[in-house]
Design a protein around this motif. Sequence first.
Motif, PDB file in Angstrom:
ATOM      1  N   TRP A  92       0.830  -1.213   0.000  1.00 33.60           N
ATOM      2  CA  TRP A  92       0.000   0.000   0.000  1.00 33.60           C
ATOM      3  C   TRP A  92       0.863   1.261   0.000  1.00 33.60           C
ATOM      4  O   TRP A  92       0.661   2.170  -0.814  1.00 33.60           O
ATOM      5  N   SER A 135       2.757   1.792  -3.295  1.00 30.31           N
ATOM      6  CA  SER A 135       1.938   2.278  -4.412  1.00 30.31           C
ATOM      7  C   SER A 135       1.745   3.792  -4.337  1.00 30.31           C
ATOM      8  O   SER A 135       1.796   4.485  -5.360  1.00 30.31           O
ATOM      9  N   LEU A 136       1.542   4.312  -3.133  1.00 29.62           N
ATOM     10  CA  LEU A 136       1.359   5.755  -2.968  1.00 29.62           C
ATOM     11  C   LEU A 136       2.652   6.520  -3.249  1.00 29.62           C
ATOM     12  O   LEU A 136       2.638   7.604  -3.831  1.00 29.62           O
ATOM     13  N   LEU A 141       3.214   6.724  -7.016  1.00 32.64           N
ATOM     14  CA  LEU A 141       2.361   7.770  -7.587  1.00 32.64           C
ATOM     15  C   LEU A 141       2.936   9.158  -7.285  1.00 32.64           C
ATOM     16  O   LEU A 141       2.994  10.023  -8.164  1.00 32.64           O
ATOM     17  N   SER A 142       3.402   9.355  -6.045  1.00 36.89           N
ATOM     18  CA  SER A 142       3.938  10.663  -5.644  1.00 36.89           C
ATOM     19  C   SER A 142       5.271  10.970  -6.313  1.00 36.89           C
ATOM     20  O   SER A 142       5.587  12.133  -6.574  1.00 36.89           O
ATOM     21  N   VAL A 149      -2.592   1.906  -7.580  1.00 34.83           N
ATOM     22  CA  VAL A 149      -3.022   2.192  -6.207  1.00 34.83           C
ATOM     23  C   VAL A 149      -4.403   1.600  -5.936  1.00 34.83           C
ATOM     24  O   VAL A 149      -4.643   0.969  -4.888  1.00 34.83           O
TER      25      VAL A 149
END
Length: 482
Positions: A312, A315-316, A319-320, A462
């Motif tokens: 989890w 994945s964030l 993306l960031s 995500v």
Amino acid sequence: MDAVLYVPIANEFNSLPRAEWIINGYLITTTALQPIYGKVSDIVGRAPAMVTASVLLLVGSVVSATAHSMNVLILSRAIQGLGSAGMYAMVNIVIADLYSERVRGRFMGIASGAWSLASSGAVVLGGVIVQYSTWRVAFWINVPICIIAAITVLSIMRLPTPSGSLRDKVKRIDFGGSLLSLLAMVLILLALSWGGRDYSWRSATVVCCLVFGTLVLLLFIAYEHRIPLEPIVPLHLLRTRNVALSFIAHLFLGAITYAQLMFIPQWSLVVKNSTPITSGLYTIPFTLSEFVAVVATGLWVTRTGRYRECVWLGSLMLLSGLTPMILLDRDSGLGYIVGFQVIAGVGFGLCIQTLILTAQASAAGRDSASVTSVCLFMRSLGAILVVAVLSSVNGNLLKREFASITKAYPEYASDIAQVFANQSLIHRLNLPPELFDSLVNAFMKGMRAAFTALIPFSVLYVLIVVWIEKRPLQKTKKVTIE
């Protein structure tokens, strides 16, 4: 190393529009063969599969090093891919053979960490080779490595061996499924690689590859469901939630992590006029941060048994770290590049092994090799998909921009065409400052469009991993081969 080498190689052959095939030819065969290696190794044994992979990689490397045309080089890279498919798959399969799920995370982390360090060193080494020698040296380096790997497997490693005579093992191999799987994947991957670049997406070549590839894939699924006693991809695995989610998530993980390794060295060479060594150094923050994260994650998972949270958070962070690349321009400083690559690298390190472990923990021991090889297959498929999509986006925008620039500077039409075919010429030709700026801005627009197209892949990743359910990691070793 591919990211640093493929542009100089294409420039030597004056074939930049076909440069992606140095990577794609390798990726297609690597991707198509991975599921086959997993199941075949269940039947004939891990050692024969690993030695075969080493031999194929060695042959492909020798032919690549001696190639004197782009066609031969692309073919030899495809042969390399046949070997690399086994090398990638078998490492995680063997770790699953030797250790329980709870302890496995530590060794998977160490293996991935070694891969990250090797990747970091390879990028720099590739730049050194291109700048001070010839790109052919990069392929010769593989030869002793392949020989050492094969000798190590045969003389030192003690791997589980399946029971039964050679005749019984041959009967168990799913030759029909292997052929259908390979044909379907090659047709579909060729369509994805050709579409929007070599041919229009509506061309007969691309449409036929997609249609026939899909039909053969459906035939493969029907065949696997009814005919073989030991199918390459046991379809019952798809009924397990975490396994199915892991397969799909690997598709997007491969897509979002491969793109920046492809475009950032290109940005460095073309926009920043960097040396090959410097262009390789621009990717080091990603691979080094991945190394730290993947080793730390492996130790954490072994100690706590918690892996969902790692996926989890990873994945964030992906993306960031990847989304801000859409703002990359000619004036972007080193801190901007390093900072967001570190974030993305840590995210990748958190996910790369825990996502495989997610699937392994939910599957029976006898399915461990199949689950692992399909996960890696989906990751490679995602890499090819993103190369196809982003290269198409980048290429189509460049075509429009270069056409517009040619109209504005018709007296330099020949020079503009040369730059389109060989990007390194942009800093060698005697171009007016205004034309030079226009060409550099065109390359930047293409890369920015590619990174923008990458955002949906990151968001979908995500949204997929958030549905992973908690499954305990077993402390006892499963029987993975019979």
